[in-house]
Design an enzyme around this catalytic site. Structure first.
Site, PDB file in Angstrom:
ATOM      1  N   GLU A  59       0.837  -1.211   0.000  1.00 19.39           N
ATOM      2  CA  GLU A  59       0.000   0.000   0.000  1.00 19.39           C
ATOM      3  C   GLU A  59       0.868   1.256   0.000  1.00 19.39           C
ATOM      4  O   GLU A  59       0.616   2.208  -0.740  1.00 19.39           O
ATOM      5  CB  GLU A  59      -0.923   0.022   1.233  1.00 19.39           C
ATOM      6  CG  GLU A  59      -1.917  -1.117   1.280  1.00 19.39           C
ATOM      7  CD  GLU A  59      -1.396  -2.349   2.018  1.00 19.39           C
ATOM      8  OE1 GLU A  59      -0.169  -2.637   1.919  1.00 19.39           O
ATOM      9  OE2 GLU A  59      -2.198  -3.026   2.664  1.00 19.39           O
ATOM     10  N   CYS A 103       0.292   1.762   7.082  1.00 20.05           N
ATOM     11  CA  CYS A 103      -0.279   2.095   5.770  1.00 20.05           C
ATOM     12  C   CYS A 103      -1.557   2.919   5.910  1.00 20.05           C
ATOM     13  O   CYS A 103      -1.807   3.831   5.115  1.00 20.05           O
ATOM     14  CB  CYS A 103      -0.542   0.828   4.971  1.00 20.05           C
ATOM     15  SG  CYS A 103       0.996   0.066   4.409  1.00 20.05           S
TER      16      CYS A 103
END
Ligand SMILES: O=c1ccn([C@H]2C[C@H](O)[C@@H](CO)O2)c(=O)[nH]1
Ligand SMILES: [Zn+2]
Length: 145
Positions: A59, A103
């Site tokens: 991510e 993330c």
């Protein structure tokens, strides 16, 4: 500006980049694809390191690609994880992989909220929708001016 989200295109990009993940230590390959307001897709995979803690998730890799290309406005994210894998000897991976806390915070730098699709690569059609706001309520952010 993009209004509709082509989830199929995001999944294709995430599946493609997942094959290039560098995950020799966990053997858990992850692909992520971000759609921006301009309609472009940026993909990223996890890149692990012999010094485990230096590893970057898929991510954040995708967000780094987005920013390096001069874009700042993600509007959707797809994450693809392996369906059957171990994270280590005797450590099972989750059925569906959700973005980790680091993330989530990185995504919150660039979006108030974001629809997120969590899909499983080798289990056709297995996926779940969530959102950044659901995954990270009350995110720490700079005050918008
Ligand atoms: O949402 C996630 C969860 C984990 N990983 C990576 C980090 C590490 O390389 C491997 C196992 O945790 O998967 C991601 O890329 N995204
Ligand atoms: Zn992460």
């Amino acid at each position: 500006m993009q209004t509709t989200i082509d989830w199929a295109a995001l999944e294709r990009a995430a599946l493609d980049v997942q094959t290039r993940a560098h995950a020799p230590y966990s053997a858990y390959q992850v692909g992520a694809a971000v759609l921006t307001a301009s309609g472009r897709i940026f993909a990223g995979c996890n890149v692990e390191n012999a010094s485990y803690g230096l590893s970057i998730c898929a991510e954040r890799s995708a967000i780094v690609q987005m920013v390096a290309a001069g874009e700042r406005a993600p509007i959707a994210l797809t994450v693809v994880t392996p369906g059957t894998s171990k994270l280590g000897p005797g450590v099972e991976s989750p059925a569906i992989g959700a973005p980790c806390g680091m993330c989530r915070q990185t995504l919150a730098e660039f979006a108030e909220d974001l629809p997120i699709r969590m899909a499983v690569a080798d289990r056709d059609g297995l996926s779940r929708m969530t959102s950044l706001a659901a995954l990270l309520p009350e995110a720490f952010r700079a005050k918008s001016s």
